[in-house]
Write a protein that holds these residues in place. Structure first.
Motif, PDB file in Angstrom:
ATOM      1  N   MET A 269      -2.948 -27.370  42.509  1.00  0.00           N
ATOM      2  CA  MET A 269      -1.674 -27.124  43.163  1.00  0.00           C
ATOM      3  C   MET A 269      -1.473 -28.032  44.376  1.00  0.00           C
ATOM      4  O   MET A 269      -0.472 -27.923  45.063  1.00  0.00           O
ATOM      5  CB  MET A 269      -1.604 -25.662  43.631  1.00  0.00           C
TER       6      MET A 269
ATOM      7  N   MET B 155       2.398 -32.677  44.091  1.00  0.00           N
ATOM      8  CA  MET B 155       3.065 -31.989  42.974  1.00  0.00           C
ATOM      9  C   MET B 155       4.084 -30.952  43.428  1.00  0.00           C
ATOM     10  O   MET B 155       5.228 -30.952  43.010  1.00  0.00           O
ATOM     11  CB  MET B 155       2.023 -31.338  42.056  1.00  0.00           C
ATOM     12  N   CYS B 156       3.673 -30.017  44.253  1.00  0.00           N
ATOM     13  CA  CYS B 156       4.567 -28.906  44.618  1.00  0.00           C
ATOM     14  C   CYS B 156       5.460 -29.297  45.780  1.00  0.00           C
ATOM     15  O   CYS B 156       4.995 -29.746  46.816  1.00  0.00           O
ATOM     16  CB  CYS B 156       3.734 -27.689  44.988  1.00  0.00           C
ATOM     17  N   VAL B 157       6.769 -29.102  45.595  1.00  0.00           N
ATOM     18  CA  VAL B 157       7.726 -29.423  46.671  1.00  0.00           C
ATOM     19  C   VAL B 157       8.245 -28.152  47.343  1.00  0.00           C
ATOM     20  O   VAL B 157       9.225 -28.187  48.071  1.00  0.00           O
ATOM     21  CB  VAL B 157       8.901 -30.279  46.133  1.00  0.00           C
ATOM     22  N   LYS B 158       7.597 -27.018  47.079  1.00  0.00           N
ATOM     23  CA  LYS B 158       7.896 -25.741  47.749  1.00  0.00           C
ATOM     24  C   LYS B 158       9.337 -25.268  47.536  1.00  0.00           C
ATOM     25  O   LYS B 158       9.939 -24.692  48.420  1.00  0.00           O
ATOM     26  CB  LYS B 158       7.628 -25.823  49.269  1.00  0.00           C
ATOM     27  N   CYS B 159       9.875 -25.538  46.381  1.00  0.00           N
ATOM     28  CA  CYS B 159      11.272 -25.153  46.137  1.00  0.00           C
ATOM     29  C   CYS B 159      11.416 -23.660  45.871  1.00  0.00           C
ATOM     30  O   CYS B 159      12.491 -23.088  46.027  1.00  0.00           O
ATOM     31  CB  CYS B 159      11.829 -25.951  44.962  1.00  0.00           C
ATOM     32  N   GLY B 160      10.334 -23.018  45.427  1.00  0.00           N
ATOM     33  CA  GLY B 160      10.369 -21.575  45.211  1.00  0.00           C
ATOM     34  C   GLY B 160      10.972 -21.129  43.892  1.00  0.00           C
ATOM     35  O   GLY B 160      11.095 -19.927  43.641  1.00  0.00           O
ATOM     36  N   LEU B 161      11.336 -22.079  43.038  1.00  0.00           N
ATOM     37  CA  LEU B 161      11.940 -21.690  41.753  1.00  0.00           C
ATOM     38  C   LEU B 161      10.991 -20.826  40.932  1.00  0.00           C
ATOM     39  O   LEU B 161      11.400 -19.886  40.258  1.00  0.00           O
ATOM     40  CB  LEU B 161      12.306 -22.949  40.955  1.00  0.00           C
ATOM     41  N   CYS B 162       9.699 -21.162  40.986  1.00  0.00           N
ATOM     42  CA  CYS B 162       8.705 -20.399  40.215  1.00  0.00           C
ATOM     43  C   CYS B 162       8.713 -18.936  40.623  1.00  0.00           C
ATOM     44  O   CYS B 162       8.666 -18.039  39.776  1.00  0.00           O
ATOM     45  CB  CYS B 162       7.319 -21.008  40.407  1.00  0.00           C
TER      46      CYS B 162
ATOM     47  N   ARG C 196       4.069 -20.610  45.760  1.00  0.00           N
ATOM     48  CA  ARG C 196       4.299 -21.792  46.588  1.00  0.00           C
ATOM     49  C   ARG C 196       3.128 -22.094  47.508  1.00  0.00           C
ATOM     50  O   ARG C 196       2.930 -23.219  47.930  1.00  0.00           O
ATOM     51  CB  ARG C 196       5.520 -21.573  47.476  1.00  0.00           C
TER      52      ARG C 196
ATOM     53  N   CYS D  75       9.625 -25.136  36.769  1.00  0.00           N
ATOM     54  CA  CYS D  75       9.157 -26.008  37.857  1.00  0.00           C
ATOM     55  C   CYS D  75       9.650 -27.449  37.672  1.00  0.00           C
ATOM     56  O   CYS D  75       9.380 -28.074  36.641  1.00  0.00           O
ATOM     57  CB  CYS D  75       7.629 -25.986  37.911  1.00  0.00           C
ATOM     58  N   PRO D  76      10.333 -28.003  38.680  1.00  0.00           N
ATOM     59  CA  PRO D  76      10.830 -29.379  38.549  1.00  0.00           C
ATOM     60  C   PRO D  76       9.724 -30.419  38.586  1.00  0.00           C
ATOM     61  O   PRO D  76       9.934 -31.566  38.227  1.00  0.00           O
ATOM     62  CB  PRO D  76      11.763 -29.525  39.760  1.00  0.00           C
ATOM     63  N   ARG D  77       8.508 -30.017  39.013  1.00  0.00           N
ATOM     64  CA  ARG D  77       7.406 -30.977  39.122  1.00  0.00           C
ATOM     65  C   ARG D  77       6.310 -30.731  38.094  1.00  0.00           C
ATOM     66  O   ARG D  77       5.241 -31.323  38.182  1.00  0.00           O
ATOM     67  CB  ARG D  77       6.799 -30.915  40.544  1.00  0.00           C
TER      68      ARG D  77
ATOM     69  N   VAL E 149       4.239 -28.429  37.703  1.00  0.00           N
ATOM     70  CA  VAL E 149       2.957 -27.943  38.239  1.00  0.00           C
ATOM     71  C   VAL E 149       2.367 -26.934  37.249  1.00  0.00           C
ATOM     72  O   VAL E 149       3.050 -25.999  36.833  1.00  0.00           O
ATOM     73  CB  VAL E 149       3.170 -27.270  39.618  1.00  0.00           C
TER      74      VAL E 149
ATOM     75  N   ILE F  49       1.082 -24.096  36.900  1.00  0.00           N
ATOM     76  CA  ILE F  49       0.815 -22.882  37.682  1.00  0.00           C
ATOM     77  C   ILE F  49      -0.035 -21.886  36.898  1.00  0.00           C
ATOM     78  O   ILE F  49      -1.010 -21.328  37.420  1.00  0.00           O
ATOM     79  CB  ILE F  49       2.146 -22.215  38.089  1.00  0.00           C
TER      80      ILE F  49
HETATM   81  S1  SF4 Z   1       8.647 -24.436  41.101  1.00  0.00           S
HETATM   82 FE1  SF4 Z   1       7.009 -25.991  41.134  1.00  0.00          FE
HETATM   83  S2  SF4 Z   1       7.583 -27.354  42.841  1.00  0.00           S
HETATM   84 FE2  SF4 Z   1       8.787 -25.460  43.110  1.00  0.00          FE
HETATM   85  S3  SF4 Z   1       7.490 -24.164  44.482  1.00  0.00           S
HETATM   86 FE3  SF4 Z   1       6.957 -23.617  42.372  1.00  0.00          FE
HETATM   87  S4  SF4 Z   1       5.142 -24.917  41.894  1.00  0.00           S
HETATM   88 FE4  SF4 Z   1       6.155 -25.825  43.705  1.00  0.00          FE
END
Ligand code: SF4
Ligand code: SF4
Length: 328
Positions: free
Chosen positions: A7, A11-18, A30, A57-59, A61, A63
């Motif tokens: 993680m 990779m993770c841009v902390k967008c919170g979509l997940c 996140r 996840c846009p990246r 990741v 998870i």
């Molecule tokens: S959706 Fe992906 S990029 Fe966005 S917070 Fe979750 S792990 Fe990070």
């Protein structure tokens, strides 16, 4: 590589979509990479491994894989039960009775999985009926667990050993194509798709255009999309399932058909109350639609949903019955 390492970095841009799409409301996705304390977030046991977060996840990741890796160091009563069953019986559940199968040299095998072999034998009988209907010669093997439940709790080495036992039996019979009916078995066996052709029964039914062979009635039918088939194997499986059901019934899609029913990732075994809580929205959606028949394509979804949706059937069974299978 640890879950936390997976993680980290860019990779993770902390967008919170997940976190927004997580049915189990995991709130630390996140910050999994920020947790340097060595303490795992307790909530990871609540992950059903539905993969909705990964799909959002846009990246890209990984998870779910990170959570599974983190679980490797956890011991819970539910995880202990899975490990005990595997070491005692070679199956993820306690077998109901010996599962005797005919083994022969053959290019095609049907791999049913633990739940079908020991709890939901009508699914296995339906798939076998359909293979006979298509004139496909096949073998069975004395299966052990495919390893999927072990992967979900991070016991990857043991999972690989179980899978290898099955693969050795398939190789010994000269098998080239493996037909499956369980989403977990399918995604696990797909790791070996360079060596074997792995076909869930929906792939097979699609290949043979089986919806052309069934007659239609006016019953309203709906479908639960199993996470591990829809997201881990292919969304196209549900295109095929909907095609078949539209040919057989007045098919209507559930709102959020791909939302997890709450049974997966070891959650049902580990925390039955939580898994039932996660199921409530699905059951409400089904009741609001008030279909005559509810279908799924996953033995685990069927077991879990049948507590509230009596009569829920696997698609293999309704299709086989439409072709003359008497359910025995
Ligand atoms: S959706 Fe992906 S990029 Fe966005 S917070 Fe979750 S792990 Fe990070
Ligand atoms: S796999 Fe499903 S339950 Fe697990 S964290 Fe992702 S969205 Fe939540």
């Amino acid at each position: 590589m640890s879950g936390r390492e997976l993680m980290t970095g860019e990779m993770c841009v902390k967008c919170g979509l997940c976190e927004a799409v997580c049915p189990s409301r995991l709130s630390s996705l996140r910050s999994l990479d920020l947790d340097r304390s060595g303490v795992l977030p307790e909530e990871i046991v609540n992950c059903t491994t539905c993969n909705r977060c990964v799909a959002s996840c846009p990246r890209n990741v990984p998870i779910t894989k990170a959570i599974e890796r983190m679980r490797r160091s956890l011991t819970t009563p539910g995880y202990g039960e899975t490990l005990a069953n595997i070491s005692t019986y070679g199956t993820s559940i306690v077998p109901s009775s010996p599962c005797n199968v005919d083994v022969k040299s053959c290019k095609v095998a049907y791999f049913a999985g633990c739940l079908t072999n020991h709890r939901l034998r009508d699914i296995g009988a339906a798939v076998e009926y359909t293979l006979d209907y298509l004139g496909i010669e096949y073998t069975r093997i004395p299966e052990v667990c495919c390893g999927s439940p072990l992967n979900r709790i991070g016991r990857f080495d043991l999972a690989r050993k179980m899978l290898e036992k099955n693969l050795a039996m398939l190789r010994a019979q000269g098998v080239e194509t493996v037909i499956t009916s369980c989403p977990g078995c399918t995604s696990t066996l797909l790791e070996y798709q360079d060596e074997f052709e792995i076909l869930h029964y929906l792939d097979l039914y699609d290949r043979h255009r089986m919806y052309a062979d069934v007659s239609r009635d006016d019953l309203v039918a709906t479908l639960q999309f199993p996470c591990h088939l829809y997201r881990n194997v292919s969304p196209y499986t549900m295109v095929v399932a909907e095609q078949i059901l539209s040919a057989m019934y007045d098919y209507r899609r559930l709102p959020e058909a791909d939302r997890c029913c709450g049974a997966g990732g070891g959650v049902r075994r580990n925390d039955l109350a939580l898994s039932r809580q996660l199921k409530a929205r699905k059951v409400d959606d089904i009741r609001a639609l008030a279909p005559d028949i509810v279908i799924t394509t996953c033995p685990q979804c069927k077991v879990h949903l049948s507590e509230d949706v009596p009569g829920i059937e696997d698609l293999s069974v309704v299709l086989a019955k439409a072709l003359g299978f008497n359910g025995k």
